[in-house]
Design a protein around this motif. Structure first.
Motif, PDB file in Angstrom:
ATOM      1  N   TYR A  45       3.378   8.952   6.093  1.00 20.26           N
ATOM      2  CA  TYR A  45       2.528   9.289   7.239  1.00 20.26           C
ATOM      3  C   TYR A  45       2.669  10.761   7.636  1.00 20.26           C
ATOM      4  N   PHE A  46       3.894  11.285   7.621  1.00 22.16           N
ATOM      5  CA  PHE A  46       4.110  12.618   8.164  1.00 22.16           C
ATOM      6  C   PHE A  46       4.039  13.732   7.126  1.00 22.16           C
ATOM      7  N   VAL A  47       4.273  13.429   5.845  1.00 22.87           N
ATOM      8  CA  VAL A  47       4.167  14.480   4.833  1.00 22.87           C
ATOM      9  C   VAL A  47       2.693  14.848   4.658  1.00 22.87           C
ATOM     10  N   PRO A  48       2.330  16.126   4.758  1.00 25.73           N
ATOM     11  CA  PRO A  48       0.906  16.490   4.752  1.00 25.73           C
ATOM     12  C   PRO A  48       0.240  16.425   3.389  1.00 25.73           C
ATOM     13  N   ASN A  49       0.959  16.733   2.317  1.00 27.03           N
ATOM     14  CA  ASN A  49       0.356  16.798   0.990  1.00 27.03           C
ATOM     15  C   ASN A  49       0.182  15.403   0.392  1.00 27.03           C
ATOM     16  N   ILE A  50      -1.029  15.098  -0.087  1.00 26.13           N
ATOM     17  CA  ILE A  50      -1.319  13.744  -0.569  1.00 26.13           C
ATOM     18  C   ILE A  50      -0.516  13.401  -1.818  1.00 26.13           C
ATOM     19  N   TRP A  51      -0.284  14.407  -2.687  1.00 28.03           N
ATOM     20  CA  TRP A  51       0.475  14.112  -3.905  1.00 28.03           C
ATOM     21  C   TRP A  51       1.947  13.863  -3.591  1.00 28.03           C
ATOM     22  N   LEU A  84       2.175  10.293  -2.458  1.00 28.16           N
ATOM     23  CA  LEU A  84       2.201   9.353  -3.589  1.00 28.16           C
ATOM     24  C   LEU A  84       3.574   9.341  -4.248  1.00 28.16           C
ATOM     25  N   LEU A  85       4.192  10.530  -4.378  1.00 28.73           N
ATOM     26  CA  LEU A  85       5.526  10.582  -4.965  1.00 28.73           C
ATOM     27  C   LEU A  85       6.539   9.824  -4.111  1.00 28.73           C
ATOM     28  N   PHE A  86       6.444   9.969  -2.795  1.00 33.64           N
ATOM     29  CA  PHE A  86       7.347   9.230  -1.911  1.00 33.64           C
ATOM     30  C   PHE A  86       7.087   7.724  -1.999  1.00 33.64           C
ATOM     31  N   ALA A  87       5.836   7.330  -2.128  1.00 24.94           N
ATOM     32  CA  ALA A  87       5.525   5.910  -2.268  1.00 24.94           C
ATOM     33  C   ALA A  87       6.179   5.337  -3.521  1.00 24.94           C
ATOM     34  N   LEU A  88       6.048   6.039  -4.655  1.00 21.94           N
ATOM     35  CA  LEU A  88       6.669   5.574  -5.905  1.00 21.94           C
ATOM     36  C   LEU A  88       8.190   5.604  -5.803  1.00 21.94           C
ATOM     37  N   LEU A  89       8.734   6.621  -5.135  1.00 24.14           N
ATOM     38  CA  LEU A  89      10.182   6.724  -5.003  1.00 24.14           C
ATOM     39  C   LEU A  89      10.754   5.560  -4.215  1.00 24.14           C
ATOM     40  N   THR A 135       3.715  -2.318  -2.034  1.00 26.85           N
ATOM     41  CA  THR A 135       2.599  -1.478  -2.479  1.00 26.85           C
ATOM     42  C   THR A 135       1.379  -1.675  -1.587  1.00 26.85           C
ATOM     43  N   VAL A 136       1.092  -2.915  -1.236  1.00 30.36           N
ATOM     44  CA  VAL A 136      -0.049  -3.210  -0.368  1.00 30.36           C
ATOM     45  C   VAL A 136       0.149  -2.582   1.009  1.00 30.36           C
ATOM     46  N   ILE A 137       1.386  -2.648   1.549  1.00 23.00           N
ATOM     47  CA  ILE A 137       1.661  -2.051   2.857  1.00 23.00           C
ATOM     48  C   ILE A 137       1.440  -0.543   2.812  1.00 23.00           C
ATOM     49  N   PHE A 138       1.930   0.105   1.757  1.00 18.95           N
ATOM     50  CA  PHE A 138       1.710   1.546   1.618  1.00 18.95           C
ATOM     51  C   PHE A 138       0.219   1.863   1.471  1.00 18.95           C
ATOM     52  N   ALA A 139      -0.504   1.019   0.746  1.00 24.67           N
ATOM     53  CA  ALA A 139      -1.945   1.245   0.582  1.00 24.67           C
ATOM     54  C   ALA A 139      -2.682   1.101   1.910  1.00 24.67           C
ATOM     55  N   VAL A 140      -2.275   0.126   2.710  1.00 19.27           N
ATOM     56  CA  VAL A 140      -2.884  -0.046   4.036  1.00 19.27           C
ATOM     57  C   VAL A 140      -2.607   1.177   4.904  1.00 19.27           C
ATOM     58  N   LEU A 141      -1.409   1.763   4.766  1.00 15.33           N
ATOM     59  CA  LEU A 141      -1.081   2.959   5.525  1.00 15.33           C
ATOM     60  C   LEU A 141      -2.000   4.122   5.125  1.00 15.33           C
ATOM     61  N   PHE A 142      -2.255   4.253   3.831  1.00 16.66           N
ATOM     62  CA  PHE A 142      -3.212   5.271   3.388  1.00 16.66           C
ATOM     63  C   PHE A 142      -4.602   4.973   3.947  1.00 16.66           C
ATOM     64  N   LEU A 143      -4.961   3.702   4.019  1.00 13.72           N
ATOM     65  CA  LEU A 143      -6.261   3.310   4.552  1.00 13.72           C
ATOM     66  C   LEU A 143      -6.382   3.680   6.028  1.00 13.72           C
ATOM     67  N   VAL A 144      -5.293   3.460   6.782  1.00 12.53           N
ATOM     68  CA  VAL A 144      -5.290   3.815   8.202  1.00 12.53           C
ATOM     69  C   VAL A 144      -5.481   5.322   8.382  1.00 12.53           C
ATOM     70  N   MET A 145      -4.887   6.107   7.487  1.00 14.92           N
ATOM     71  CA  MET A 145      -5.020   7.560   7.549  1.00 14.92           C
ATOM     72  C   MET A 145      -6.326   8.046   6.933  1.00 14.92           C
ATOM     73  N   GLN A 146      -7.135   7.092   6.438  1.00 14.43           N
ATOM     74  CA  GLN A 146      -8.425   7.403   5.813  1.00 14.43           C
ATOM     75  C   GLN A 146      -8.265   8.290   4.581  1.00 14.43           C
ATOM     76  N   GLU A 147      -7.178   8.045   3.851  1.00 10.87           N
ATOM     77  CA  GLU A 147      -6.945   8.715   2.574  1.00 10.87           C
ATOM     78  C   GLU A 147      -7.380   7.755   1.466  1.00 10.87           C
ATOM     79  N   TRP A 148      -8.682   7.757   1.154  1.00  9.98           N
ATOM     80  CA  TRP A 148      -9.220   6.767   0.229  1.00  9.98           C
ATOM     81  C   TRP A 148      -8.673   6.961  -1.184  1.00  9.98           C
ATOM     82  N   ILE A 149      -8.584   8.221  -1.612  1.00  8.70           N
ATOM     83  CA  ILE A 149      -8.041   8.483  -2.948  1.00  8.70           C
ATOM     84  C   ILE A 149      -6.578   8.061  -3.017  1.00  8.70           C
ATOM     85  N   GLY A 150      -5.835   8.341  -1.970  1.00  9.62           N
ATOM     86  CA  GLY A 150      -4.438   7.941  -1.932  1.00  9.62           C
ATOM     87  C   GLY A 150      -4.273   6.436  -1.958  1.00  9.62           C
ATOM     88  N   MET A 151      -5.148   5.720  -1.252  1.00  8.11           N
ATOM     89  CA  MET A 151      -5.072   4.262  -1.247  1.00  8.11           C
ATOM     90  C   MET A 151      -5.266   3.703  -2.650  1.00  8.11           C
TER      91      MET A 151
END
Length: 404
Positions: free
Chosen positions: A301-307, A310-315, A363-379
């Motif tokens: 949520y707080f890291v600004p860069n989308i990539w 994604l790295l934090f999500a995988l980590l 993974t689904v929870i992280f994807a929902v978080l991207f959805l809340v932030m309206q980061e469609w590519i990230g989701m």
């Protein structure tokens, strides 16, 4: 003649050997990589954030509360064991050197937290108060160390009191005073900092007066406190290797058990049931899983860069798998499992299935978080990339590790 100083050195050497053996497993290559990634990314974004620090940012509150809590949490490590309740009570009047060494050891091993907090808040302090010199901040850290030693001694005195309520009230009062002292120091309100320091000194002297009225040392309480801290260390180490000294804690959680234990009544689902129940009720598996999701979500949520998101999500997916795979050895001392008419391959497959299910939920929870932030590519990326990573890592690395 009994030499308590020499006895402490022997006990300390045995304790150091015991803990260092498990620390080698905790800080292995996987954790070292994750820690390096966290520290590097956090330091970079921390520095970027400080360049745009708001003028009204509550630095005094954040630093004051943190330092206040750090000095308040000052447990005394006595390294006592259960047999000491029998063999050392008779030598209580000769244990002065032992407990003096225990207080010094307790102070030294807690210094690293103070140093880390001081290093972390240094850039924030100077960004908020650019007109102050480095000597002012160093003086603040010196005061932190003085209060740390004072709280440690006060905690030792209060361990001579049997009533837990009295100890809790004293601890609560000192926490409030510690937080107030460091808030006023950081805010530059030196008059109020002096007033609260005087109040803390009065509480400190009160603790001394109360402890002198106690008949002796509460050996059972000291042993209980030290054993609880060692069990906490063993639970952490058990996530990385087998710990025979660990006393497993089992919690009811009946509603959650009823939710996850619905599996078909057949032999091949035996370990599906066992691992689900163990995950919910045993040790800290469920708590660790939830904490990793929460901390990972905060980074995303707080890291600004989308990539970097994604790295934090995988980590954090990787860390969850790595922590939960120890479930396979959780029942290693229960010989009845060897009597189950179930093939060993079914046992491994059941754990792999559970790991896939847990990481899919994460993974689904992280994807929902991207959805809340309206980061469609990230989701989309976290769903596709996370699912692929979970499958390849679990069916590759974890499966080979369980078969080794």
């Amino acid at each position: 003649m009994f030499d308590s100083h020499a006895f402490f050195k022997q006990r300390f050497a045995a304790h150091l050997k015991e803990t260092s053996r498990y620390l080698r497993y905790i800080f292995n290559g996987h954790i070292a990589f994750a820690m390096f990634f966290f520290v590097s990314a956090a330091a970079y974004y921390y520095q970027q954030w400080l360049t745009n620090l708001p003028e009204d940012f509550p630095t005094a509150w954040i630093v004051g509360i943190t330092f206040g809590l750090l000095v308040s949490y000052s447990p005394v490590r006595t390294l006592l064991k259960e047999p000491d309740l029998v063999f050392l009570i008779a030598a209580e009047n000769k244990m002065g050197s032992y407990f003096r060494d225990a207080l010094i050891y307790s102070f030294v091993i807690q210094l690293y937290i103070i140093l880390l907090a001081g290093a972390m808040f240094g850039p924030l302090y100077f960004a908020s108060y650019p007109d102050r010199t480095g000597n002012v901040y160093l003086l603040t850290l010196l005061i932190v160390l003085i209060f740390k030693s004072g709280n440690l001694i006060a905690n030792w005195w209060m361990l001579k009191i049997r009533e837990p309520g009295t100890r809790q009230v004293d601890q609560a009062v000192r926490v409030l005073l510690n937080v107030a002292v460091f808030y006023f120091i950081v805010a530059g309100e030196m008059l109020w900092a002096g007033v609260t320091t005087v109040l803390f000194t009065l509480v400190f002297l009160y603790d001394l007066n109360v402890s002198r009225k106690q008949p002796g040392i509460l050996w059972d309480l000291l042993v209980e406190k030290d054993q609880n801290r060692m069990q906490t260390f063993y639970r952490i180490a058990n996530m990385f290797t087998d710990v025979p000294h660990l006393k497993n804690r089992v919690k009811g959680r009946h509603w959650l058990v009823a939710l996850v234990s619905r599996v078909p009544f057949a032999n091949r689902y035996t370990f599906d049931y066992l691992y689900r129940i163990s995950f919910v009720r045993s040790g800290d598996y469920l708590g660790m899983y939830i904490r990793l999701i929460v901390i990972g979500g905060l980074f995303i949520y707080f890291v600004p860069n989308i990539w970097m998101k994604l790295l934090f999500a995988l980590l954090f997916l990787y860390m969850s798998v790595f922590q939960m795979m120890t479930l396979y050895h959780h029942h290693r001392t229960v010989m009845w499992l060897d009597l189950y008419p179930v093939h060993a391959g079914v046992r491994r497959q059941s754990l792999l299935k559970l790991l896939l299910q847990l990481t899919f939920i994460q993974t689904v929870i992280f994807a929902v978080l991207f959805l809340v932030m309206q980061e469609w590519i990230g989701m989309l990326a976290v769903i596709i990339g996370g699912t692929a990573f979970n499958f390849l890592f679990i069916q590759g690395y974890v499966k080979k590790k369980l078969m080794a």
